[in-house]
Scaffold this motif. Structure first.
Motif, PDB file in Angstrom:
ATOM      1  N   GLU A 281      44.035  31.310  51.055  1.00 28.56           N
ATOM      2  CA  GLU A 281      42.793  31.909  51.279  1.00 28.56           C
ATOM      3  C   GLU A 281      42.515  33.128  51.410  1.00 28.56           C
ATOM      4  N   LEU A 282      42.541  34.034  49.862  1.00 31.61           N
ATOM      5  CA  LEU A 282      41.100  35.261  49.972  1.00 31.61           C
ATOM      6  C   LEU A 282      39.782  34.642  49.298  1.00 31.61           C
ATOM      7  N   THR A 283      39.854  36.035  49.828  1.00 30.30           N
ATOM      8  CA  THR A 283      37.743  35.891  49.774  1.00 30.30           C
ATOM      9  C   THR A 283      37.810  37.147  48.362  1.00 30.30           C
ATOM     10  N   VAL A 284      37.351  37.111  47.266  1.00 33.11           N
ATOM     11  CA  VAL A 284      37.006  38.181  46.326  1.00 33.11           C
ATOM     12  C   VAL A 284      36.176  38.995  46.368  1.00 33.11           C
ATOM     13  N   ALA A 285      35.960  40.419  46.544  1.00 34.75           N
ATOM     14  CA  ALA A 285      34.815  41.305  46.670  1.00 34.75           C
ATOM     15  C   ALA A 285      35.078  41.815  45.418  1.00 34.75           C
ATOM     16  N   ARG A 286      35.384  42.579  45.040  1.00 34.85           N
ATOM     17  CA  ARG A 286      35.232  42.618  43.417  1.00 34.85           C
ATOM     18  C   ARG A 286      35.739  42.190  42.304  1.00 34.85           C
ATOM     19  N   LEU A 287      35.504  42.282  40.797  1.00 35.04           N
ATOM     20  CA  LEU A 287      36.482  41.659  39.522  1.00 35.04           C
ATOM     21  C   LEU A 287      35.936  43.309  38.913  1.00 35.04           C
TER      22      LEU A 287
END
Length: 220
Positions: A50-56
């Motif tokens: 259940e991860l939310t991506v903040a930056r790439l």
């Protein structure tokens, strides 16, 4: 505190890193997933946790480090952040894919440029951007002083260094980046490289045959 997950993927055995905090937010660094089963496994991992991506973030833009930039943008709405000196490498990456006979979806354009000294923050955690050229013109490393690690891309490996014979590469520049930037970090700093196993700054200062701390002892 970051939990660091490493995925070794694609024909080049590249290390992709996912840095996860306690709130299930994450930073993805160098997504190199190429084969469909690798992509499916990555997306399953993200969903199950259940991860939310903040930056790439990209340490540099050689094709094996950007294979899944487009996937991350499509699935999580985050475009890549790079150093502007690696824009030319990003622009050339589709041609590199054809040269290696490894076609891939071209990376989206950067949503922002990172400069030396910038701080990438996620909650209470922070990564400092260090400019470490030589493998590519805009190679950058990400340093966590709090957790004593650096994600160094293809600059420094365990008892080895990144290639410097690609366009925009230069061995003397690479050696200077290692000695003047990475070897200035505390000896206990863990180095997470773009290929191969982890190492430490202290170990490499003594045991790296290509860029020893004392240049007079460099391997001929």
């Amino acid at each position: 505190m970051f939990e660091i997950r490493c995925f070794t993927v694609n024909p080049f055995q590249e290390n992709t890193y996912v840095l996860i905090n306690e709130k299930k937010q994450c930073i993805i660094i160098d997504p190199g997933f190429y084969y469909q089963e690798e992509r499916d496994g990555f997306l399953r991992f993200m969903a199950e946790n259940e991860l939310t991506v903040a930056r790439l973030l990209n340490t540099h833009c050689h094709l094996d480090h950007i294979f899944s930039n487009r996937l991350v943008q499509k699935m999580f709405g985050k475009g890549p952040e790079i150093h502007r000196l690696d824009q030319v490498v990003l622009d050339r990456s589709p041609q590199s894919g054809m040269m290696y006979n490894i076609p891939f979806e071209p990376s989206p354009e950067p949503v922002g440029y990172l400069e030396e000294g910038d701080k990438v923050t996620l909650g209470d955690d922070e990564l400092e951007v260090i400019l470490t050229p030589g493998h590519s013109p805009g190679s950058i490393s990400f340093y966590s002083a709090k957790q004593h690690f650096v994600i160094a891309g293809d600059v420094l490996f365990k008892q080895s260094v990144g290639r410097s014979d690609f366009p925009g590469g230069n061995f003397e520049t690479l050696a200077s980046s290692i000695r003047e930037k990475l070897y200035k970090l505390p000896d206990e700093t863990v180095v997470y490289s773009g290929h191969g196993p982890e190492t430490t700054i202290g170990f490499e200062k003594v045991h790296n045959p290509f860029v020893p701390e004392d240049p007079s002892t460099r391997l001929a």
